[in-house]
Scaffold this motif. Structure first.
Motif, PDB file in Angstrom:
ATOM      1  N   GLU A 175       4.953   8.926 -10.056  1.00 51.34           N
ATOM      2  CA  GLU A 175       4.748   8.690 -11.488  1.00 51.34           C
ATOM      3  C   GLU A 175       3.593   9.488 -12.094  1.00 51.34           C
ATOM      4  O   GLU A 175       3.597   9.770 -13.281  1.00 51.34           O
ATOM      5  N   ARG A 176       2.602   9.836 -11.280  1.00 51.59           N
ATOM      6  CA  ARG A 176       1.400  10.471 -11.836  1.00 51.59           C
ATOM      7  C   ARG A 176       0.997  11.763 -11.136  1.00 51.59           C
ATOM      8  O   ARG A 176       0.047  12.408 -11.534  1.00 51.59           O
ATOM      9  N   ARG A 177       1.680  12.093 -10.040  1.00 49.45           N
ATOM     10  CA  ARG A 177       1.363  13.277  -9.229  1.00 49.45           C
ATOM     11  C   ARG A 177      -0.089  13.241  -8.730  1.00 49.45           C
ATOM     12  O   ARG A 177      -0.788  14.234  -8.674  1.00 49.45           O
ATOM     13  N   VAL A 178      -0.522  12.044  -8.339  1.00 43.96           N
ATOM     14  CA  VAL A 178      -1.840  11.839  -7.752  1.00 43.96           C
ATOM     15  C   VAL A 178      -1.643  11.646  -6.251  1.00 43.96           C
ATOM     16  O   VAL A 178      -0.894  10.764  -5.831  1.00 43.96           O
ATOM     17  N   VAL A 179      -2.313  12.478  -5.469  1.00 42.28           N
ATOM     18  CA  VAL A 179      -2.219  12.408  -4.008  1.00 42.28           C
ATOM     19  C   VAL A 179      -3.408  11.621  -3.488  1.00 42.28           C
ATOM     20  O   VAL A 179      -4.559  12.012  -3.699  1.00 42.28           O
ATOM     21  N   ILE A 233       0.840  -1.202   0.000  1.00 42.73           N
ATOM     22  CA  ILE A 233       0.000   0.000   0.000  1.00 42.73           C
ATOM     23  C   ILE A 233       0.874   1.251   0.000  1.00 42.73           C
ATOM     24  O   ILE A 233       0.659   2.172  -0.789  1.00 42.73           O
ATOM     25  N   VAL A 234       1.871   1.279   0.866  1.00 44.93           N
ATOM     26  CA  VAL A 234       2.771   2.434   0.950  1.00 44.93           C
ATOM     27  C   VAL A 234       3.502   2.629  -0.374  1.00 44.93           C
ATOM     28  O   VAL A 234       3.613   3.753  -0.885  1.00 44.93           O
ATOM     29  N   ASP A 236       3.797  14.124   3.255  1.00 49.80           N
ATOM     30  CA  ASP A 236       4.223  12.735   3.493  1.00 49.80           C
ATOM     31  C   ASP A 236       4.805  12.088   2.245  1.00 49.80           C
ATOM     32  O   ASP A 236       5.516  11.091   2.337  1.00 49.80           O
ATOM     33  N   LEU A 237       4.485  12.622   1.078  1.00 48.77           N
ATOM     34  CA  LEU A 237       4.910  12.026  -0.180  1.00 48.77           C
ATOM     35  C   LEU A 237       6.211  12.614  -0.715  1.00 48.77           C
ATOM     36  O   LEU A 237       6.780  12.089  -1.657  1.00 48.77           O
ATOM     37  N   ASN A 283       4.162   5.521  -5.477  1.00 48.64           N
ATOM     38  CA  ASN A 283       4.252   5.429  -6.927  1.00 48.64           C
ATOM     39  C   ASN A 283       3.211   6.310  -7.617  1.00 48.64           C
ATOM     40  O   ASN A 283       3.506   6.941  -8.638  1.00 48.64           O
ATOM     41  N   LEU A 284       2.001   6.351  -7.070  1.00 51.73           N
ATOM     42  CA  LEU A 284       0.972   7.224  -7.642  1.00 51.73           C
ATOM     43  C   LEU A 284       1.428   8.678  -7.625  1.00 51.73           C
ATOM     44  O   LEU A 284       1.174   9.432  -8.567  1.00 51.73           O
ATOM     45  N   TRP A 285       2.122   9.058  -6.562  1.00 48.89           N
ATOM     46  CA  TRP A 285       2.644  10.425  -6.480  1.00 48.89           C
ATOM     47  C   TRP A 285       3.829  10.614  -7.422  1.00 48.89           C
ATOM     48  O   TRP A 285       3.861  11.544  -8.225  1.00 48.89           O
TER      49      TRP A 285
END
Length: 189
Positions: free
Chosen positions: A142-146, A132-133, A184-185, A138-140
């Motif tokens: 690679e895609r800048r999704v928070v 999950i972590v 946190d990211l 990775n979402l942050w």
């Protein structure tokens, strides 16, 4: 004070009980997301969704039932009330100890979610907190999704190979929450 369930009767007065996930109208509202996915995509074979108490799962499964879409229900290993209910033959209390427990930490999945999972095209998978972590980061990166950890659980099913799509399978992943501090990211190294 007397509490009543939501009612379609216009005479309903006073405070209404609106359970976070174990109510048919709450699940129906959440299910509109399934309809939005169908509307937005030309084709989808599978929808991957994180599960806490089961309202979002129930709503989406009901909304896409006639379309023959497979649902993958994802839970953290440390908050696996749906998975435990399937093993036990019905909802049971579980110990909750997961990084995503703030959103996915229902001690008991709803009876409706349990029944939907048994009777619809739903697969239950578990992911680790580490997965999950990593998926959240990775979402942050690679895609800048928070997203919050709970939302990353659905993505973790793919990245950790808890669910492996068949060749050509078109998958939609529901990222269902951004209640997090973006700091946190950020890499502080």
């Amino acid at each position: 004070m007397r509490w009543r369930h939501l009612s379609s009767t216009p005479r309903a007065r006073g405070p209404l009980l609106s359970h976070a996930y174990d109510h048919p109208l709450i699940a129906a509202g959440a299910g509109t997301l399934g309809l939005e996915i169908l509307d937005a995509l030309d084709r989808v074979d599978t929808i991957i969704v994180a599960v806490g108490g089961g309202g979002l799962l129930t709503g989406i499964a009901a909304a896409v039932l006639d379309a023959g879409i497979r649902i993958v229900a994802v839970e953290p290993e440390g908050a696996s009330s749906l998975h435990a209910s399937l093993k036990a033959g019905g909802p049971v209390d579980v110990v909750v100890n997961s990084i995503a427990a703030d959103s996915l930490g229902a001690r008991r999945v709803s009876q409706t979610a349990h029944e939907v999972t048994k009777s619809h095209n739903v697969t239950s998978v578990l992911v680790t907190d580490d997965a999950i972590v990593a998926a959240r980061q990775n979402l942050w990166d690679e895609r800048r999704v928070v997203v919050e950890n709970a939302a990353a659980a659905a993505a973790a099913a793919l990245s950790s190979h808890a669910y492996v799509p068949a060749a050509g399978e078109k998958v939609a992943v529901v990222l269902c929450g951004a209640n997090t501090d973006p700091i946190d990211l950020v890499d502080r190294g």
